[in-house]
Motif scaffolding. Structure first.
Motif, mmCIF file in Angstrom:
data_model
loop_
_atom_site.group_PDB
_atom_site.id
_atom_site.type_symbol
_atom_site.label_atom_id
_atom_site.label_comp_id
_atom_site.label_asym_id
_atom_site.label_seq_id
_atom_site.Cartn_x
_atom_site.Cartn_y
_atom_site.Cartn_z
ATOM 1 N N GLU A 1 -9.876 -2.028 -4.146
ATOM 2 C CA GLU A 1 -8.868 -2.306 -5.182
ATOM 3 C C GLU A 1 -9.542 -2.715 -6.489
ATOM 4 O O GLU A 1 -9.088 -2.329 -7.574
ATOM 5 N N GLU B 1 -2.789 -2.647 -9.293
ATOM 6 C CA GLU B 1 -4.093 -2.938 -8.673
ATOM 7 C C GLU B 1 -4.441 -4.410 -8.838
ATOM 8 O O GLU B 1 -4.971 -5.038 -7.920
ATOM 9 N N CYS C 1 2.309 1.804 -3.366
ATOM 10 C CA CYS C 1 1.246 2.282 -4.250
ATOM 11 C C CYS C 1 0.956 3.766 -4.021
ATOM 12 O O CYS C 1 0.733 4.509 -4.984
ATOM 13 N N HIS D 1 -10.745 0.416 -8.096
ATOM 14 C CA HIS D 1 -9.619 1.133 -8.704
ATOM 15 C C HIS D 1 -9.276 0.524 -10.060
ATOM 16 O O HIS D 1 -9.058 1.259 -11.034
ATOM 17 N N GLU E 1 -5.291 4.490 -0.950
ATOM 18 C CA GLU E 1 -4.239 3.526 -0.595
ATOM 19 C C GLU E 1 -3.621 3.896 0.754
ATOM 20 O O GLU E 1 -3.302 3.020 1.556
ATOM 21 N N ALA F 1 -2.512 -6.305 -6.365
ATOM 22 C CA ALA F 1 -3.127 -6.144 -5.043
ATOM 23 C C ALA F 1 -4.374 -7.018 -4.925
ATOM 24 O O ALA F 1 -4.580 -7.675 -3.897
ATOM 25 N N GLU G 1 0.832 -1.207 0.000
ATOM 26 C CA GLU G 1 0.000 0.000 0.000
ATOM 27 C C GLU G 1 0.866 1.256 0.000
ATOM 28 O O GLU G 1 0.569 2.222 -0.709
#
Length: 182
Positions: free
Chosen positions: A169, A137, A57, A172, A87, A140, A54
């Motif tokens: 996520e 993403e 990111c 996103h 994030e 993640a 995170e």
């Protein structure tokens, strides 16, 4: 006694003696009762790696926010900033959970990239930025899906937190997919 009666399930009842025993052991552990068993350290490790992801990111999105240029860049850059802030909120939730579990959140900048599941990216082209963020993403998403599966019922609180982050996520990734080709 009929067969139907013999197959009657037991009633769902709590074991008060186990509750009392768990509640009175190791009070310095706060919310962490013996029910967490041997998994706590593994869960803290998973969470610290997610924390690193995170944070990387956040840094990648911030860089892209400040360096995006081109005709479509204002709208996309604004989205990068929104994602960076979300994030960052994920990182805060994860760090808070690590502390609740009796662990130490690892914010060490020297090891962030080693522990992160996603990469940092210094792309200059707007579409390359969008692609790099979409890949991150998706990394993640898969990482959180695996963590949720691994944790299962070993730590329902952490699992629910990760499920909430996973939802963000996925949103996103959908938003970034829409920016591809702009």
């Amino acid at each position: 006694m009929t067969n139907a009666t013999a197959e009657m399930p037991q009633r769902l009842m709590l074991d008060q003696a186990k509750i009392d025993a768990a509640a009175s052991q190791d009070l310095s552990d706060g919310a962490v009762t013996p029910g967490y068993g041997p998994w706590r350290d593994d869960i803290v490790k998973l969470l610290n790696d997610a924390l690193a992801t995170e944070l990387v990111c956040v840094l990648r999105y911030k860089r892209h926010y400040f360096t995006a240029s081109g005709e479509a860049s204002p709208a996309i850059a604004d989205e990068f900033l929104v994602h960076a802030n979300e994030e960052s909120a994920h990182a805060d939730k994860i760090a808070e959970r690590i502390v609740q579990l009796g662990g130490d959140p690892d914010f060490n900048p020297q090891t962030l990239l080693e522990r992160s599941h996603a990469d940092y990216n210094e792309a200059k082209d707007l579409q390359a930025m969008v692609r790099a963020n979409l890949v991150a993403e998706r990394i993640a998403i898969e990482s959180y899906r695996q963590m949720i599966s691994l944790i299962g019922d070993k730590d329902p609180t952490t699992r629910r937190m990760l499920e909430e982050i996973l939802t963000d996520e996925e949103e996103h990734a959908d938003e970034l997919k829409d920016w591809l080709g702009h």
